[in-house]
Write a protein that holds these residues in place. Sequence first.
Motif: not given
Lengths: 459, 459
Positions: B105-113, B124-127, B212-215
């Motif tokens: 339940f985590i995502a790693r992203v760059q600041p410009g997203v 799309e991934k049910d998160l 942090k992501l949730l369902p």
Amino acid sequence: MGFSGSIYRQLQQISGKQNLTREREECLCYAYDATGTCFLPDAVIFPGSEKEVSLILKLASTENFIVVPRGAGSGMTGGSVPVNGGLVLVTTRMNQILDIDENNFIARVQPGVIVSDIHNRVEEKDLFYPPDPSSSSVCTIGGNIGECAGGPRAVKYGVTRDYVLGLRAVLPSGKVIQTGVRTAKGVAGYDLTRLIVGSEGTLAVVTEITLKLLPKPQTVKTMAVFFDSMQKAAETVSHTMRQAVVPRCIEYLDDASLHLVESSLSFALPEGVKALLIIELDGDGDKVEKDAKNIQNLCFSHDALEVMIAKDQAEAQKLWNARKALSPVMYKIATNKMNEDIVVPIDKIPDMVRVTQEIQKTSGLKVVSFGHAGDGNIHCNIMYHKADKDEFERAEKAVDDLFAATLKLGGTITGEHGVGMTKVKYLPQEIGGTQIELMKGIKRVFDPQNILNPGKIFH
Amino acid sequence: MGFSGSIYRQLQQISGKQNLTREREECLCYAYDATGTCFLPDAVIFPGSEKEVSLILKLASTENFIVVPRGAGSGMTGGSVPVNGGLVLVTTRMNQILDIDENNFIARVQPGVIVSDIHNRVEEKDLFYPPDPSSSSVCTIGGNIGECAGGPRAVKYGVTRDYVLGLRAVLPSGKVIQTGVRTAKGVAGYDLTRLIVGSEGTLAVVTEITLKLLPKPQTVKTMAVFFDSMQKAAETVSHTMRQAVVPRCIEYLDDASLHLVESSLSFALPEGVKALLIIELDGDGDKVEKDAKNIQNLCFSHDALEVMIAKDQAEAQKLWNARKALSPVMYKIATNKMNEDIVVPIDKIPDMVRVTQEIQKTSGLKVVSFGHAGDGNIHCNIMYHKADKDEFERAEKAVDDLFAATLKLGGTITGEHGVGMTKVKYLPQEIGGTQIELMKGIKRVFDPQNILNPGKIFH
């Protein structure tokens, strides 16, 4: 150092003669915490108000003596132990719940309030304060702020920092600040509130806390799920979290833990059991019922030996009492333990189980694991006898191995106990020198004389 | 200042000639944010990697020039405006979602997203990534980190800070740090993660964020509730929050706001309407159905004129599009607005409504209010024509009055927009001089030369 007559008299004037002591036998009671380490303070003071805390710290700055804030002393890393002596400042007299504001879902409390008193008082009003460390019946909210306490319900609800809206706190200079907000949102400047939460009493002495509350969940359902292998239990945890259901707790007890608490359970353990999960759901009645069924099916599909659902709150409470008693009851195995609250990503729990089994083998020491599996937070206890030098050395080596494996799996060496004094030497491995220099710089901004709980987190 | 040939050439070497400009007409595009203030930078750079950001800041420290980090420039308080000139560092090329880890339940992203790209990709991934500021279709996650963005769903889910587990960031010296954890819990030293969140780009340039992501909630239900007075709507908000149901959003539009967006709604406004609440519930299907009924009854018991429930997602989206368009559409009333995101305790919203009506009367200016009523966060827009000196002065006086009333009601002057440059003079009223000195001290620890976004939050 010992306090000179003049300083001691000034302290007596601040908090009253009856609230100050330098008797050795009384000081001894404030020399330790749950780690069992012991460093004698020079004196102990029990201030009754923020005003007194401010005067004490002002005097400490002027006279340049050490002050170590302390709640109930139930910490796990020596955070409140006066490792360099000085004055221990005990907050237990500041134990008032000042206000429970039902309209705005907030409570204002003093630092010396026992955490379970907060639970009980807000629940009477159909409100809910989620953080629930195992020591909740003795620990203070001030200590929870200092260490950013977690506990089993963090899976769904987060940790102490997520419920602190604002603070009143006294700086080492004696100046009082009021941080954060009394509202749901607020971004007025740097987040000093969350900087102080988890700072282990090294930046300021907290004198009042504004807590965020939630509506009390309508229903709670507690399940005990038994497995014949730790591996299967660990895999069940990782798969449960992939459902769209977030239980409020998923606790984990290994074989050794289970047998330690066996006698206090209200039921017989199934034949061949090697691991127990305590899964607790809360929320709307119908929804909880539905989710419990789904989870039960999931557990059986992972070869659970048995799934027991607590009939009522009393039965659930008995299970929790057994779980909460684990930490002290472990001394049956050995006189000492190194209790490490490592965290790994949830899908790495099975790997971590393998690591702890390996460490048990190579160290020749008993390793007892239990904890908050739902957030990957395993309390790994390496049992040893301190008097046995060889055992002590093997235990230290085992901790080194445990932390190295944890970091390799993308985890952290402390989920909720803090760094205190016991993890000072390990912190650089996790966060690196640049971050430690920043933290030291922040410490200097708050406490240029280094009089507030020195020797903690970093040297 | 303008950049000397040598420094400019070094910057060209770092990010490539095509990713650097000092042309006036191009610099102009990076001179403003949503406040409409305009300060021309000396140059604008678009680094493509953390390595480049590090080299740029190292050069800036050596050569002592100012760097102002910037995402999409949609901020509301001038946080990314180069008020002292210098080099604007735009993160929009660092726009990769690096990893969505469904197991943990985590995502790693760059600041410009772009924030809505995160929403779409994880859903799309049910998160689910809850924070959803109105500018989500254009604003960057880096900017959201800088200002600790909130948005309507904060009622139930909290704000950006609650979803940031860890950061990678470049200090003004060019050194790279990795803060926080990649796990659910972590307390290894001071909370630098949440210190950087909301620091408005004054402490470090964030180069990677672990979220942090949730369902994903199973069902979402959106309701439009109409009232014939703002007072009744405000009272309904305060009473809804006393139910054991926490909606994910309770948005509020006053009379003026409503009529501004009337033409983009898919339905006719009921006769005599003066206020609209948008209430959105999410979660389990049956539970949402039940809660929606309860809330509908509650609204009618507070004299709601009408309760409309969106038939489907398209209808709900139309309502949200109208709500989200409010901020720009307000320029129909006047050429300028002072947009203040005050927060008051929920049960003080009715008082705040009275205050804004009073201010409208005394200032003679149109005051348009809407916002996140569920957490007491009202966006109060004082409309004026900048060219009219008298109007400008009355608007300034109106802001003074608004902030004074907010603080008197126990609120904060900024719930989610930050202090930036526009609230610098008001911050001391809320937090006092001692806290500002601490913040300045922290700033010096991170940025001893004061080269990173100077002139923001405090002078």
